[in-house]
Each structure stands twice: as C-alpha cells, then as structure tokens.
Write a protein that holds these residues in place. Structure first.
Motif, PDB file in Angstrom:
ATOM      1  N   THR A   1     -63.095  11.492  64.855  1.00 46.71           N
ATOM      2  CA  THR A   1     -62.311  11.623  63.369  1.00 46.71           C
ATOM      3  C   THR A   1     -63.322  10.997  62.498  1.00 46.71           C
ATOM      4  OG1 THR A   1     -60.370  10.951  64.647  1.00 46.71           O
ATOM      5  CG2 THR A   1     -60.238  10.970  62.160  1.00 46.71           C
TER       6      THR A   1
ATOM      7  N   THR B   1     -53.493  17.649  57.047  1.00 48.01           N
ATOM      8  CA  THR B   1     -51.886  18.079  57.083  1.00 48.01           C
ATOM      9  C   THR B   1     -50.991  17.437  56.430  1.00 48.01           C
ATOM     10  OG1 THR B   1     -52.733  18.538  59.322  1.00 48.01           O
ATOM     11  CG2 THR B   1     -50.619  18.101  59.013  1.00 48.01           C
TER      12      THR B   1
ATOM     13  N   ILE C   1     -52.399  11.690  60.184  1.00 51.36           N
ATOM     14  CA  ILE C   1     -53.670  11.388  60.186  1.00 51.36           C
ATOM     15  C   ILE C   1     -54.391  10.219  60.990  1.00 51.36           C
ATOM     16  CG2 ILE C   1     -55.420  10.851  58.365  1.00 51.36           C
ATOM     17  CD1 ILE C   1     -53.668  13.557  57.827  1.00 51.36           C
TER      18      ILE C   1
ATOM     19  N   THR D   1     -52.078   7.082  64.443  1.00 46.07           N
ATOM     20  CA  THR D   1     -51.896   8.196  63.882  1.00 46.07           C
ATOM     21  C   THR D   1     -50.895   7.692  62.464  1.00 46.07           C
ATOM     22  OG1 THR D   1     -52.290   9.618  65.905  1.00 46.07           O
ATOM     23  CG2 THR D   1     -51.456  10.695  63.844  1.00 46.07           C
TER      24      THR D   1
HETATM   25  C1  LIG Z   1     -52.151  13.399  67.339  1.00 45.33           C
HETATM   26  C2  LIG Z   1     -52.317  14.206  66.331  1.00 45.33           C
HETATM   27  C3  LIG Z   1     -53.634  13.718  65.481  1.00 45.33           C
HETATM   28  C4  LIG Z   1     -53.598  14.553  64.257  1.00 45.33           C
HETATM   29  N1  LIG Z   1     -54.739  14.164  63.537  1.00 45.33           N
HETATM   30  C5  LIG Z   1     -55.015  14.853  62.334  1.00 45.33           C
HETATM   31  C6  LIG Z   1     -55.796  14.395  61.238  1.00 45.33           C
HETATM   32  O1  LIG Z   1     -56.640  13.462  61.429  1.00 45.33           O
HETATM   33  N2  LIG Z   1     -55.722  15.009  60.049  1.00 45.33           N
HETATM   34  C7  LIG Z   1     -55.323  16.159  59.636  1.00 45.33           C
HETATM   35  O2  LIG Z   1     -55.306  16.758  58.874  1.00 45.33           O
HETATM   36  N3  LIG Z   1     -54.187  16.585  60.568  1.00 45.33           N
HETATM   37  C8  LIG Z   1     -54.038  15.875  61.754  1.00 45.33           C
HETATM   38  N4  LIG Z   1     -53.345  16.452  62.790  1.00 45.33           N
HETATM   39  C9  LIG Z   1     -52.085  17.465  62.380  1.00 45.33           C
HETATM   40  C10 LIG Z   1     -52.695  18.794  63.068  1.00 45.33           C
HETATM   41  O3  LIG Z   1     -53.814  19.436  62.663  1.00 45.33           O
HETATM   42  C11 LIG Z   1     -51.232  19.651  62.952  1.00 45.33           C
HETATM   43  O4  LIG Z   1     -50.342  19.183  63.742  1.00 45.33           O
HETATM   44  C12 LIG Z   1     -51.437  21.217  62.996  1.00 45.33           C
HETATM   45  O5  LIG Z   1     -52.352  21.597  62.104  1.00 45.33           O
HETATM   46  C13 LIG Z   1     -50.206  21.831  63.469  1.00 45.33           C
HETATM   47  O6  LIG Z   1     -49.447  21.814  62.267  1.00 45.33           O
HETATM   48  P1  LIG Z   1     -47.776  21.231  62.304  1.00 45.33           P
HETATM   49  O7  LIG Z   1     -47.935  20.034  63.243  1.00 45.33           O
HETATM   50  O8  LIG Z   1     -47.344  21.141  60.958  1.00 45.33           O
HETATM   51  O9  LIG Z   1     -47.309  22.484  63.066  1.00 45.33           O
HETATM   52  P2  LIG Z   1     -46.443  23.900  62.426  1.00 45.33           P
HETATM   53  O10 LIG Z   1     -47.486  24.475  61.824  1.00 45.33           O
HETATM   54  O11 LIG Z   1     -45.183  23.342  61.875  1.00 45.33           O
HETATM   55  O12 LIG Z   1     -46.512  24.731  63.820  1.00 45.33           O
HETATM   56  C14 LIG Z   1     -45.359  24.506  64.795  1.00 45.33           C
HETATM   57  C15 LIG Z   1     -45.403  25.607  65.811  1.00 45.33           C
HETATM   58  O13 LIG Z   1     -45.431  26.896  65.203  1.00 45.33           O
HETATM   59  C16 LIG Z   1     -46.432  27.646  65.494  1.00 45.33           C
HETATM   60  N5  LIG Z   1     -46.925  28.489  64.274  1.00 45.33           N
HETATM   61  C17 LIG Z   1     -46.923  27.975  63.020  1.00 45.33           C
HETATM   62  N6  LIG Z   1     -47.175  29.079  62.353  1.00 45.33           N
HETATM   63  C18 LIG Z   1     -46.902  30.179  62.850  1.00 45.33           C
HETATM   64  C19 LIG Z   1     -46.967  31.587  62.683  1.00 45.33           C
HETATM   65  N7  LIG Z   1     -47.134  31.946  61.393  1.00 45.33           N
HETATM   66  N8  LIG Z   1     -46.711  32.273  63.734  1.00 45.33           N
HETATM   67  C20 LIG Z   1     -46.440  32.125  64.750  1.00 45.33           C
HETATM   68  N9  LIG Z   1     -46.328  30.729  64.978  1.00 45.33           N
HETATM   69  C21 LIG Z   1     -46.633  29.776  64.324  1.00 45.33           C
HETATM   70  C22 LIG Z   1     -47.412  26.781  65.752  1.00 45.33           C
HETATM   71  O14 LIG Z   1     -48.357  27.302  66.532  1.00 45.33           O
HETATM   72  C23 LIG Z   1     -46.834  25.689  66.543  1.00 45.33           C
HETATM   73  O15 LIG Z   1     -46.619  25.831  67.822  1.00 45.33           O
HETATM   74  C24 LIG Z   1     -52.954  15.701  64.035  1.00 45.33           C
HETATM   75  C25 LIG Z   1     -51.865  16.089  64.785  1.00 45.33           C
HETATM   76  C26 LIG Z   1     -51.498  15.193  65.943  1.00 45.33           C
HETATM   77  C27 LIG Z   1     -50.518  15.799  66.830  1.00 45.33           C
END
Ligand SMILES: Cc1cc2nc3c(=O)[nH]c(=O)nc-3n(C[C@H](O)[C@H](O)[C@H](O)COP(=O)(O)OP(=O)(O)OC[C@H]3O[C@@H](n4cnc5c(N)ncnc54)[C@H](O)[C@@H]3O)c2cc1C
Length: 236
Positions: free
Chosen positions: A59, A95, A126, A178
């Motif tokens: 990170t 995010t 994060i 996180t």
């Molecule tokens: C443990 C952990 C650590 C993290 N650390 C960081 C960090 O340090 N900094 C940071 O900025 N972020 C971090 N993240 C966030 C991570 O990058 C996001 O979880 C990721 O970008 C997915 O976003 P979301 O969780 O909102 O899922 P969503 O975007 O809501 O997606 C949920 C599901 O829907 C699917 N989906 C989404 N859009 C579509 C579409 N248009 N068509 C079809 N399917 C779709 C996805 O593939 C997924 O299966 C972390 C996440 C976790 C779990």
C-alpha cells in the motif's frame, strides 16, 4: 498477527532494515532501484507467510506511485527519501461508498480557495488506514467537468478536519487495517497537488498499470505456499 489483527511495529522495523519500502524506488531518490517486478517478487514471498504483512509495503508503494509518476522534481525530493526508508508510510485513497469499480463516480471534492484546496468527502476500504502518514487522495477539483475534473492530492495525517471512521472486519489480510477516511473542510496546500488539475484519471490508470503486478503477486504467494513442490522421488 492475522488472528489478532495486529499491525506489527516489529515487522515495520524489519522492513525498514531490509530496504523493503525503497525496493522499487530509483537510487537517486534513496531507493534500491529494483523496480516493480522486484517488488512483486518480494510480495509473493512475503505472502506465503502472511499476505496482510505484504500489504503494508504494498500500500505504501501504491499510495506513492502516483506521486512518483506525476510529481515535480521538488516534490519527489521532498517525499521520496522518507518513503524509501520507510520512515513515512503512504496509502492510496480512491474508493468511495458509491465509487468502486466505477472510480469516475467519486464525490469527494477539492475546491480551490487561495493557496489551498478545501476537501470534503468520504473514502472507504482504505488499506493501512490510520497507520499511514501520507494519503494520495482522488478528488474532484471541478465537479462540473465530471471525470475530467478528477485530480490527485497528497493529504497528511493530522491535517485539521481529516479523521478516520469505521474499521472494516475482514476475513483475511487482517494484519493490515482497512479504514474509512473522512474529510470535513480539510485545507490542503496547493503544493500538494500531483501533476495538473483534471488529469487525475490518467495518473490513476497509469498507477494501476504499475501496481497490478504487486497486487497479483500476493494471491499468488497465498495460493502456492509450498511452491515449487518438493516431492519425494517415486519408488522404483
Ligand atoms: C481488503 C480491501 C482493501 C482495499 N484497499 C483499498 C485501498 O487501499 N484504496 C482504495 O482506494 N480502495 C481499496 N479497496 C477498494 C477496492 O478497490 C474496491 O473494493 C473495488 O474497486 C471494487 O469496488 P466495490 O467494492 O465498490 O465493488 P462494486 O464496484 O460495487 O462491484 C461489486 C461487484 O459488481 C461487479 N460490477 C461492478 N460494475 C459492474 C459492471 N459495470 N458490469 C458488471 N459487473 C460489475 C464487480 O465486478 C463486483 O463483482 C480495497 C478493498 C478491499 C476489499
């Protein structure tokens, strides 16, 4: 450490001694000059033992890569030595509750006010949250331009109005915390802008290109804890 959600200060010290935080950074900025492939190999090895521990230098690199790519020489000289030595930890904040896969939907704003940006919004999920010293935060400096208003700001822990919210309960990588980040009228000096206003999305795409080998190496290390296999020769 994973079971107890311990963020290990001893391990941080070991990383500092071994040069882990500066592995990928050029020697002229205090690093070891190993580049991204070298970093990914180190993360794979660490993840065989504990992927959460590998996430902390991961990170820090992820948070600092946009700075490294988009910063001026002065900014690099200011931030890189402490990044490379591990004296200061970095984190990456893109995010938001309503902006995950679709990062362009982010709602955190940074509106110019004289020599400062005034930041308001919430980030979640994060990694190294609360423990990192510097956060590279994706903001919108011109909401009327949508994705073309996205910019990157470096925000230091302790800046008034910057606080931490919910800590996530996770099923794995628990030795790295996180957190939710909350920004309420946080005044960030304009010198902390990375690159140009409105080009944030381009820097982010480039950052993800650089960081994906490191991200993938961790699950690879988890998946193959005993790789290469040491099989007994077949009985003849
Ligand atoms: C443990 C952990 C650590 C993290 N650390 C960081 C960090 O340090 N900094 C940071 O900025 N972020 C971090 N993240 C966030 C991570 O990058 C996001 O979880 C990721 O970008 C997915 O976003 P979301 O969780 O909102 O899922 P969503 O975007 O809501 O997606 C949920 C599901 O829907 C699917 N989906 C989404 N859009 C579509 C579409 N248009 N068509 C079809 N399917 C779709 C996805 O593939 C997924 O299966 C972390 C996440 C976790 C779990």
């Amino acid at each position: 450490m994973d079971a107890k959600e311990t963020f290990s200060k001893e391990m941080l010290e070991e990383y500092r001694k071994s040069g882990m935080f500066g592995l990928w950074i050029a020697e002229e900025y205090g690093g070891l000059g190993g580049g991204i492939t070298c970093l990914a190999m180190a993360f794979e090895e660490l993840s065989r033992g504990c992927a959460g521990l590998a996430l902390t230098p991961g990170t820090s690199a992820l948070g600092a890569i946009p700075m490294y790519l988009a910063a001026t020489k002065e900014q690099r000289e200011k931030w890189c030595p402490d990044l490379a030595s591990g004296k200061k930890l970095w984190a990456f904040a893109l995010t938001e509750p309503e902006a995950g896969s679709d990062a362009t939907a982010l709602k955190t704003t940074a509106i110019k006010d004289g020599d400062f940006y005034v930041v308001n919004g919430t980030k979640h999920f994060i990694s190294t949250g609360k423990e990192a010293d510097f956060y590279t935060v994706a903001v919108n400096t011109n909401p009327s331009r949508g994705a073309r208003g996205i910019s990157l700001l470096v925000i230091e822990k302790g800046t008034p109005g910057f606080s931490f919210g919910k800590k996530e309960e996770k099923m794995g990588i628990r030795s790295n915390p996180t957190y939710e980040l909350i920004f309420e009228n946080v005044r960030v000096p304009k010198e902390n802008l990375l690159g140009s206003e409105g080009r944030g999305l381009l820097y982010l795409q480039e950052t993800l290109d650089y960081s994906r080998p490191g991200s993938l190496s961790r699950p690879w290390g988890i998946k193959w804890p005993n790789w290469p296999p040491r099989r007994k020769p077949a009985a003849r």
